[in-house]
Design a protein around this motif. Structure first.
Motif, PDB file in Angstrom:
ATOM      1  N   GLN A   1      47.837 -30.539  25.613  1.00 32.61           N
ATOM      2  CA  GLN A   1      46.442 -29.800  25.697  1.00 32.61           C
ATOM      3  C   GLN A   1      46.212 -28.164  24.839  1.00 32.61           C
ATOM      4  N   THR A   2      45.504 -27.601  24.582  1.00 35.07           N
ATOM      5  CA  THR A   2      44.947 -26.244  24.863  1.00 35.07           C
ATOM      6  C   THR A   2      45.441 -25.110  25.328  1.00 35.07           C
ATOM      7  N   VAL A   3      45.796 -23.967  24.842  1.00 32.60           N
ATOM      8  CA  VAL A   3      46.739 -22.742  25.423  1.00 32.60           C
ATOM      9  C   VAL A   3      45.645 -23.037  26.378  1.00 32.60           C
ATOM     10  N   GLU A   4      44.484 -22.449  26.352  1.00 35.54           N
ATOM     11  CA  GLU A   4      43.304 -22.605  27.167  1.00 35.54           C
ATOM     12  C   GLU A   4      43.378 -23.137  28.653  1.00 35.54           C
ATOM     13  N   ALA A   5      43.680 -24.634  28.139  1.00 35.03           N
ATOM     14  CA  ALA A   5      43.875 -25.481  29.817  1.00 35.03           C
ATOM     15  C   ALA A   5      44.527 -25.168  30.545  1.00 35.03           C
ATOM     16  N   ARG A   6      46.295 -24.996  29.601  1.00 33.07           N
ATOM     17  CA  ARG A   6      47.406 -25.075  30.356  1.00 33.07           C
ATOM     18  C   ARG A   6      47.318 -23.452  31.269  1.00 33.07           C
ATOM     19  N   LEU A   7      46.449 -22.429  30.285  1.00 31.97           N
ATOM     20  CA  LEU A   7      46.315 -21.312  31.290  1.00 31.97           C
ATOM     21  C   LEU A   7      45.659 -21.150  32.300  1.00 31.97           C
ATOM     22  N   GLU A   8      44.225 -22.374  32.249  1.00 31.36           N
ATOM     23  CA  GLU A   8      44.062 -22.402  33.404  1.00 31.36           C
ATOM     24  C   GLU A   8      44.388 -22.641  34.511  1.00 31.36           C
ATOM     25  N   ALA A   9      45.419 -23.829  34.274  1.00 29.85           N
ATOM     26  CA  ALA A   9      46.248 -25.221  34.701  1.00 29.85           C
ATOM     27  C   ALA A   9      47.301 -23.869  35.807  1.00 29.85           C
ATOM     28  N   SER A  10      47.611 -23.577  34.725  1.00 29.42           N
ATOM     29  CA  SER A  10      48.764 -21.818  35.415  1.00 29.42           C
ATOM     30  C   SER A  10      48.399 -21.091  36.482  1.00 29.42           C
ATOM     31  N   CYS A  11      47.703 -20.530  36.364  1.00 27.32           N
ATOM     32  CA  CYS A  11      47.249 -19.365  37.155  1.00 27.32           C
ATOM     33  C   CYS A  11      45.999 -19.953  38.439  1.00 27.32           C
ATOM     34  N   GLY A  12      45.270 -21.372  38.249  1.00 30.32           N
ATOM     35  CA  GLY A  12      44.360 -21.930  38.897  1.00 30.32           C
ATOM     36  C   GLY A  12      43.255 -21.219  38.781  1.00 30.32           C
ATOM     37  N   LEU A  13      42.690 -21.013  38.356  1.00 28.18           N
ATOM     38  CA  LEU A  13      41.138 -20.259  37.668  1.00 28.18           C
ATOM     39  C   LEU A  13      40.620 -21.286  36.110  1.00 28.18           C
ATOM     40  N   ALA A  14      39.409 -21.807  37.783  1.00 32.31           N
ATOM     41  CA  ALA A  14      38.459 -22.329  36.517  1.00 32.31           C
ATOM     42  C   ALA A  14      38.283 -21.743  34.947  1.00 32.31           C
ATOM     43  N   ALA A  15      37.707 -22.384  34.312  1.00 30.43           N
ATOM     44  CA  ALA A  15      37.389 -21.563  33.009  1.00 30.43           C
ATOM     45  C   ALA A  15      36.195 -20.604  32.977  1.00 30.43           C
ATOM     46  N   ASP A  16      35.611 -21.233  34.149  1.00 27.92           N
ATOM     47  CA  ASP A  16      33.993 -20.786  33.977  1.00 27.92           C
ATOM     48  C   ASP A  16      34.187 -19.250  35.119  1.00 27.92           C
ATOM     49  N   HIS A  17      35.498 -19.046  35.361  1.00 26.61           N
ATOM     50  CA  HIS A  17      35.878 -17.290  36.758  1.00 26.61           C
ATOM     51  C   HIS A  17      35.272 -15.951  35.620  1.00 26.61           C
ATOM     52  N   PRO A  18      34.968 -15.493  36.368  1.00 23.86           N
ATOM     53  CA  PRO A  18      34.847 -14.007  35.632  1.00 23.86           C
ATOM     54  C   PRO A  18      35.762 -13.552  35.142  1.00 23.86           C
ATOM     55  N   VAL A  19      36.830 -13.312  36.132  1.00 19.78           N
ATOM     56  CA  VAL A  19      37.691 -13.207  34.951  1.00 19.78           C
ATOM     57  C   VAL A  19      38.211 -13.572  34.270  1.00 19.78           C
ATOM     58  N   MET A  20      37.938 -14.480  33.718  1.00 23.97           N
ATOM     59  CA  MET A  20      39.092 -15.465  32.519  1.00 23.97           C
ATOM     60  C   MET A  20      37.752 -14.925  31.565  1.00 23.97           C
ATOM     61  N   ALA A  21      36.428 -14.818  31.878  1.00 24.28           N
ATOM     62  CA  ALA A  21      35.765 -13.915  30.469  1.00 24.28           C
ATOM     63  C   ALA A  21      36.032 -12.980  30.042  1.00 24.28           C
ATOM     64  N   LEU A  22      36.387 -11.812  31.313  1.00 18.91           N
ATOM     65  CA  LEU A  22      36.864 -10.953  30.806  1.00 18.91           C
ATOM     66  C   LEU A  22      38.610 -11.286  30.293  1.00 18.91           C
ATOM     67  N   TRP A  23      39.500 -11.944  30.204  1.00 20.33           N
ATOM     68  CA  TRP A  23      40.387 -12.053  29.970  1.00 20.33           C
ATOM     69  C   TRP A  23      40.408 -13.139  28.212  1.00 20.33           C
ATOM     70  N   ARG A  24      39.496 -13.604  28.079  1.00 17.50           N
ATOM     71  CA  ARG A  24      39.090 -13.974  26.374  1.00 17.50           C
ATOM     72  C   ARG A  24      38.121 -12.755  26.313  1.00 17.50           C
ATOM     73  N   ARG A  25      37.439 -12.256  25.850  1.00 21.11           N
ATOM     74  CA  ARG A  25      36.913 -10.881  25.791  1.00 21.11           C
ATOM     75  C   ARG A  25      37.369 -10.295  24.418  1.00 21.11           C
ATOM     76  N   ASN A  26      37.969 -10.908  23.980  1.00 20.43           N
ATOM     77  CA  ASN A  26      38.279 -10.526  22.699  1.00 20.43           C
ATOM     78  C   ASN A  26      38.898 -11.807  21.797  1.00 20.43           C
ATOM     79  N   ASP A  27      38.739 -12.267  20.387  1.00 21.51           N
ATOM     80  CA  ASP A  27      38.757 -13.032  19.494  1.00 21.51           C
ATOM     81  C   ASP A  27      40.090 -12.613  18.670  1.00 21.51           C
ATOM     82  N   ILE A  28      40.549 -11.774  18.854  1.00 17.98           N
ATOM     83  CA  ILE A  28      41.374 -11.766  17.966  1.00 17.98           C
ATOM     84  C   ILE A  28      42.347 -12.299  18.446  1.00 17.98           C
ATOM     85  N   ILE A  29      42.346 -11.566  20.256  1.00 16.95           N
ATOM     86  CA  ILE A  29      44.157 -11.958  20.840  1.00 16.95           C
ATOM     87  C   ILE A  29      43.626 -13.312  21.124  1.00 16.95           C
TER      88      ILE A  29
END
Lengths: 190, 168
Positions: B4-32
């Motif tokens: 599974q992708t690093v994204e799915a593993r992160l969501e499962a580990s912090c208990g936040l859905a992919a569409d959670h607003p904090v997740m959008a802030l977390w993923r706002r930089n594509d280089i990162i």
């Protein structure tokens, strides 16, 4: 040359415990990961040590640069303060020296580095800097001991959620960097 | 191996859905985003694994995630280690070091424990111990990067969880 054990803003050298990759003997992927071009004359000893794992270095460099030097989001000085909180807690004298100098260059508050060097993780700072420093130190504990109240405190001194995201990454990044720099070599003076 | 992708593993580990607003802030930089995914792949399942095959790397990662209090991430990494040996299983479950039969793996796990729990205490002698256990400089640097990355990643996950919790 003498090993340095106390926090300082002096420019130190870093003496590795493992043999750095020799530029002339480096593989293609190691040269690429180190950013070596035809014009490159020298690469830091630290980068040549990390080049032993070229695949990781290849991703780590853009990650480090984006988290610490990215143009948007949390101010450079506040990121440096996050890096310093982690580095002081983890006891990385070399990382602390570099990022303390950066804080003096980019940070907003004078004398903060002197205060932190004198009192370590117990330093008493202005309210805004205290919130940033304390959060970074607590996130560096194993397990991390920061709480939602620490995040609310960051908000109360004016950080947005996006800026707190940036602070999390800056402090966490030094959970990474300190575990390389402090453990694969030692800082020296002279 | 990274099924599974690093994204799915992160969501499962912090208990936040992919569409959670904090997740959008977390993923706002594509280089990162790209560099974090590339780093995780490089430490867990590299093209040249050297002394540490992928299941062993996942087992060591699970052990460290547990030491950092992230049982969810430990579970994610542990599932990647399930194809490993009995030693890998003991490493992943956080068993005492003397349960690990292979002396090299025992030395590697000891280094993971030290750098995760007390990085300040690491000295030149800890690197020498790894060399005496048979590891090359390249293996030592690769192990150090694995340790360092996991310690970064657990703090990212915990920070994300705290931001979401504080926003409730």
């Amino acid at each position: 040359m003498s090993v340095v054990h106390d926090f300082t803003t002096d420019v130190l050298t870093w003496n590795p415990y493992v043999e750095p990759v020799d530029l002339d003997a480096a593989t293609q992927s190691q040269r690429a990961a180190m950013g070596v071009t035809a014009a490159t004359r020298s690469v830091s000893v630290y980068t040549r040590v990390l080049a032993h794992d070229a695949q990781t270095l290849q991703s780590r460099t853009p990650l480090f640069n984006a988290i610490m030097y990215g143009k948007e989001g949390l101010s450079r000085g506040d990121r440096e303060l996050g890096a310093i909180g982690a580095s002081i807690y983890n006891g990385c004298v070399y990382c602390t020296s570099v990022h303390a100098r950066f804080y003096q260059q980019f940070g907003a508050v004078p004398d903060i580095i002197e205060t932190i060097f004198a009192a370590g993780t117990e330093a008493k700072l202005p309210e805004r800097e205290q919130a940033i420093f304390d959060f970074s130190v607590k996130l560096s504990h194993t397990p991390p001991s920061a709480t939602p109240d620490d995040v609310r405190r960051l908000k109360s001194v004016g950080l947005s959620e996006a800026e707190i995201v940036d602070l999390v990454r800056a402090a966490a990044l030094f959970g990474w960097a300190n575990r390389l720099m402090h453990t694969l070599g030692e800082p020296q003076r002279g | 191996m990274l099924n599974q992708t690093v994204e799915a593993r992160l969501e499962a580990s912090c208990g936040l859905a992919a569409d959670h607003p904090v997740m959008a802030l977390w993923r706002r930089n594509d280089i990162i985003n790209r560099a974090e995914a590339g780093s995780e792949l490089a430490v867990l399942d590299p093209a040249e694994p050297g002394a540490f095959p992928a299941p062993t790397r996942a087992a060591l990662a699970a052990r460290m995630a547990r030491e950092c209090g992230s049982d969810a991430l430990a579970g994610e990494y542990g599932s990647l280690a399930s194809q490993g040996t009995a030693d890998d299983e003991n490493i992943a479950h956080g068993s005492p070091l003397d349960w690990i039969v292979d002396t090299g793996l025992r030395a590697a796990a000891r280094h993971c424990d030290l750098l995760t729990l007390n990085p300040t205490g690491a000295t030149r002698s800890d690197i020498e111990a790894l060399r005496e256990a048979g590891f090359s400089d390249a293996d030592i640097v690769a192990l150090s990067e694995l340790i360092a990355f996991v310690n970064y990643h657990v703090r990212c996950i915990e920070g994300l969880r705290l931001i979401a919790e504080a926003g409730k």
